[in-house]
Motif scaffolding. Structure first.
Motif, mmCIF file in Angstrom:
data_model
loop_
_atom_site.group_PDB
_atom_site.id
_atom_site.type_symbol
_atom_site.label_atom_id
_atom_site.label_comp_id
_atom_site.label_asym_id
_atom_site.label_seq_id
_atom_site.Cartn_x
_atom_site.Cartn_y
_atom_site.Cartn_z
ATOM 1 N N HIS A 86 14.247 -67.380 -55.298
ATOM 2 C CA HIS A 86 13.323 -66.908 -56.338
ATOM 3 C C HIS A 86 13.809 -67.330 -57.715
ATOM 4 C CE1 HIS A 86 10.422 -64.581 -54.067
ATOM 5 N NE2 HIS A 86 11.382 -63.925 -53.421
ATOM 6 N N ALA A 87 15.095 -67.213 -57.956
ATOM 7 C CA ALA A 87 15.663 -67.587 -59.248
ATOM 8 C C ALA A 87 15.442 -69.069 -59.528
ATOM 9 C CB ALA A 87 17.157 -67.257 -59.283
ATOM 10 N N ILE A 88 15.658 -69.904 -58.532
ATOM 11 C CA ILE A 88 15.508 -71.349 -58.705
ATOM 12 C C ILE A 88 14.065 -71.705 -59.021
ATOM 13 C CG2 ILE A 88 15.529 -73.540 -57.454
ATOM 14 C CD1 ILE A 88 18.088 -72.510 -56.061
ATOM 15 N N ARG A 89 13.132 -71.140 -58.279
ATOM 16 C CA ARG A 89 11.721 -71.467 -58.508
ATOM 17 C C ARG A 89 11.270 -70.998 -59.895
ATOM 18 N NH1 ARG A 89 9.815 -73.367 -53.798
ATOM 19 N NH2 ARG A 89 10.764 -72.635 -51.847
ATOM 20 N N LEU A 90 11.747 -69.829 -60.312
ATOM 21 C CA LEU A 90 11.366 -69.332 -61.632
ATOM 22 C C LEU A 90 12.008 -70.167 -62.731
ATOM 23 C CD1 LEU A 90 9.882 -67.333 -63.370
ATOM 24 C CD2 LEU A 90 11.759 -65.698 -63.061
ATOM 25 N N GLN A 91 13.256 -70.579 -62.542
ATOM 26 C CA GLN A 91 13.903 -71.396 -63.560
ATOM 27 C C GLN A 91 13.248 -72.770 -63.677
ATOM 28 O OE1 GLN A 91 18.153 -71.659 -63.313
ATOM 29 N NE2 GLN A 91 18.326 -72.940 -65.134
ATOM 30 N N ILE A 92 12.832 -73.343 -62.559
ATOM 31 C CA ILE A 92 12.094 -74.608 -62.611
ATOM 32 C C ILE A 92 10.849 -74.434 -63.478
ATOM 33 C CG2 ILE A 92 10.701 -76.220 -61.264
ATOM 34 C CD1 ILE A 92 12.692 -75.850 -58.972
ATOM 35 N N ARG A 93 10.170 -73.313 -63.279
ATOM 36 C CA ARG A 93 8.958 -73.029 -64.049
ATOM 37 C C ARG A 93 9.262 -72.889 -65.540
ATOM 38 N NH1 ARG A 93 5.490 -67.475 -63.039
ATOM 39 N NH2 ARG A 93 4.123 -67.612 -64.881
ATOM 40 N N LEU A 94 10.380 -72.267 -65.869
ATOM 41 C CA LEU A 94 10.721 -71.991 -67.265
ATOM 42 C C LEU A 94 11.421 -73.161 -67.942
ATOM 43 C CD1 LEU A 94 12.040 -68.318 -66.982
ATOM 44 C CD2 LEU A 94 9.847 -69.069 -67.922
ATOM 45 N N GLU A 95 12.319 -73.844 -67.230
ATOM 46 C CA GLU A 95 13.204 -74.806 -67.884
ATOM 47 C C GLU A 95 13.145 -76.213 -67.297
ATOM 48 O OE1 GLU A 95 17.128 -73.149 -67.846
ATOM 49 O OE2 GLU A 95 16.459 -71.203 -68.578
ATOM 50 N N GLY A 96 12.484 -76.391 -66.166
ATOM 51 C CA GLY A 96 12.417 -77.710 -65.562
ATOM 52 C C GLY A 96 13.444 -77.894 -64.458
ATOM 53 N N LYS A 97 13.252 -78.954 -63.690
ATOM 54 C CA LYS A 97 14.104 -79.186 -62.517
ATOM 55 C C LYS A 97 15.522 -79.600 -62.895
ATOM 56 C CE LYS A 97 11.087 -81.948 -60.556
ATOM 57 N NZ LYS A 97 10.379 -82.821 -59.583
ATOM 58 N N LEU A 98 15.657 -80.416 -63.931
ATOM 59 C CA LEU A 98 16.991 -80.913 -64.272
ATOM 60 C C LEU A 98 17.896 -79.775 -64.735
ATOM 61 C CD1 LEU A 98 18.930 -83.261 -64.608
ATOM 62 C CD2 LEU A 98 18.031 -83.584 -66.930
ATOM 63 N N PRO A 116 16.895 -77.072 -47.468
ATOM 64 C CA PRO A 116 16.878 -78.507 -47.785
ATOM 65 C C PRO A 116 15.704 -78.916 -48.666
ATOM 66 C CG PRO A 116 17.353 -78.151 -45.460
ATOM 67 C CD PRO A 116 16.949 -76.829 -46.017
ATOM 68 N N ALA A 117 14.549 -78.286 -48.490
ATOM 69 C CA ALA A 117 13.375 -78.668 -49.274
ATOM 70 C C ALA A 117 13.596 -78.399 -50.755
ATOM 71 C CB ALA A 117 12.147 -77.917 -48.769
ATOM 72 N N ILE A 118 14.172 -77.235 -51.084
ATOM 73 C CA ILE A 118 14.427 -76.918 -52.489
ATOM 74 C C ILE A 118 15.483 -77.851 -53.062
ATOM 75 C CG2 ILE A 118 15.364 -75.171 -54.055
ATOM 76 C CD1 ILE A 118 14.018 -73.045 -52.469
ATOM 77 N N LEU A 119 16.535 -78.131 -52.290
ATOM 78 C CA LEU A 119 17.574 -79.048 -52.756
ATOM 79 C C LEU A 119 16.989 -80.428 -53.054
ATOM 80 C CD1 LEU A 119 20.498 -78.079 -50.351
ATOM 81 C CD2 LEU A 119 20.388 -77.664 -52.818
#
Length: 399
Positions: A86-98, A116-119
């Motif tokens: 959940h944290a990763i998906r929300l951070q992608i939304r807020l700050e981007g993948k990099l 593996p899909a998220i990685l």
């Protein structure tokens, strides 16, 4: 007698009502307030992942996204695998993948992410990430020019698979003697491509030096980051979501084609000089320039339809394209005119004149005074017949 009994009954009822109100007050006084519940929950969340996840959901429901992210991370630190996702998906939304990938790789105390899909979406390639074989493509007529495609995220890989398929089925692009090496994956945190919309994508190309040093291709094709595509120094840079039209446009830059829309002043100052010629552009239309253009590119003067374009407007010079119709160098989705296809094939007939990426890496090595690397990359560029590289090595030997 009856009157006295009635008075006693009324008095008794009043007393019981007062006692009830008093008891209710005591009970209400013992109930924790919302603020107290919040404080207790936050205190518990220091050591309890369930409490931290509850706080994260509450903040998410009230659209307090940074606070929700903080509590998802706290729950993850307490060992909750689902909270980490959940944290990763929300951070992608807020700050981007990099930014998310950098954060994840710098957290030693988090649980191992077994998704593996998220990685792959983050561009963190490991043995646990499924390998997709994106094979090389060899043109039947041979390889006048070979490109090395590079991606840093799963999205870029999906895009490249689609583009390679579209290239092979495009009636004009499929005719070009161009080959592609097998896809190269690079961790997003190493390639580190920018994600600013409206700005040119920049990457840490130095991480690709070992691959460039192998010398079995002339151009890099990097599909990573978000922003504006470009071609410079032997590197085609595309966003990870690119169209075939954009790939075609940037590829034509390799062959020397210039943009037919207004260039930025700093670029126009470099590229726009009176009498300058490119396969698709003349700066000026006097008879001498037109005659030189026709001779250089093998085009009959009578067939030219010089049409003003905005390329050099920033420096006050008028440029012309040799054809009247709108072209892919003006609009990405415009059809490729037969003349441009002819000029593209002509450029690829002498690929030694097209600057290979090894020459640029030799320049970078020289900037660092890494002379052994400079020589290796310059020799790689010379092996493709690039005249400037051959001259540079001859000067070194002469000295």
């Amino acid at each position: 007698m009856k009157r006295q009994s009635l008075i006693k009954l009324v008095t008794s009822l009043k007393k019981s009502r007062l006692a009830g109100f008093f008891l209710l007050g005591l009970l209400l006084g013992c109930q924790p307030t919302a603020l107290q519940e919040e404080q207790q929950l936050m205190l518990a969340a220091k050591t309890d992942a369930i409490a931290a996840k509850r706080l994260a959901r509450q903040r998410l429901a009230s659209n307090e996204l940074p606070a929700a992210l903080a509590w998802w991370r706290q729950a993850a630190r307490l060992g909750a695998q689902d909270a980490l996702e959940h944290a990763i998906r929300l951070q992608i939304r807020l700050e981007g993948k990099l930014a998310t990938a950098h954060w994840l790789t710098q957290q030693p105390h988090l649980p191992t992410l077994n998704n593996p899909a998220i990685l792959a979406e983050l561009g963190i390639w490991s043995k646990n990430v499924p390998q997709t074989d994106v094979a090389a493509w060899q043109h039947t007529a041979g390889c006048a020019l070979t490109l090395q495609p590079v991606v840093s995220h799963a999205q870029g890989e999906r895009t490249w698979q689609a583009l390679l398929n579209a290239w092979q089925h495009d009636p004009q692009l499929a005719q070009l003697p161009v080959c592609f090496k097998p896809l190269l994956r690079v961790n997003s945190t190493e390639l580190n491509c920018s994600e600013q919309l409206g700005q040119r994508i920049t990457c840490n190309y130095a991480v690709l030096a070992p691959r460039v040093a192998q010398g079995d291709f002339q151009q890099l094709l990097v599909m990573a980051g978000r922003g504006v595509a470009s071609y410079n120094n032997g590197i085609v840079q595309l966003p990870e979501e690119a169209s075939l039209g954009l790939l075609r446009h940037e590829f034509m830059h390799i062959a020397g084609f210039l943009d037919e829309y207004a260039l930025a002043p700093i670029i126009a100052k470099t590229l726009c000089q009176p009498g300058r010629m490119a396969p698709n552009l003349l700066v000026g239309n006097d008879s001498k320039v037109v005659a030189r253009y026709a001779k250089r590119y093998g085009v009959a003067q009578t067939s030219l339809q010089l049409t003003p374009v905005d390329t050099c407007n920033a420096v006050g010079l008028q440029a012309y394209r040799p054809i009247a119709v709108i072209t892919p160098m003006r609009h990405l989705d415009a059809p490729m005119p037969a003349l441009y296809q002819q000029l593209l094939l002509k450029a690829l007939a002498t690929p030694q004149q097209l600057m290979p990426v090894q020459y640029y890496f030799a320049y970078l090595a020289r900037q660092e005074q890494a002379w052994q690397n400079w020589q290796h990359f310059m020799q790689g560029a010379a092996a493709f017949g690039y005249p400037a590289a051959i001259s540079a090595l001859a000067v070194e030997v002469g000295e």
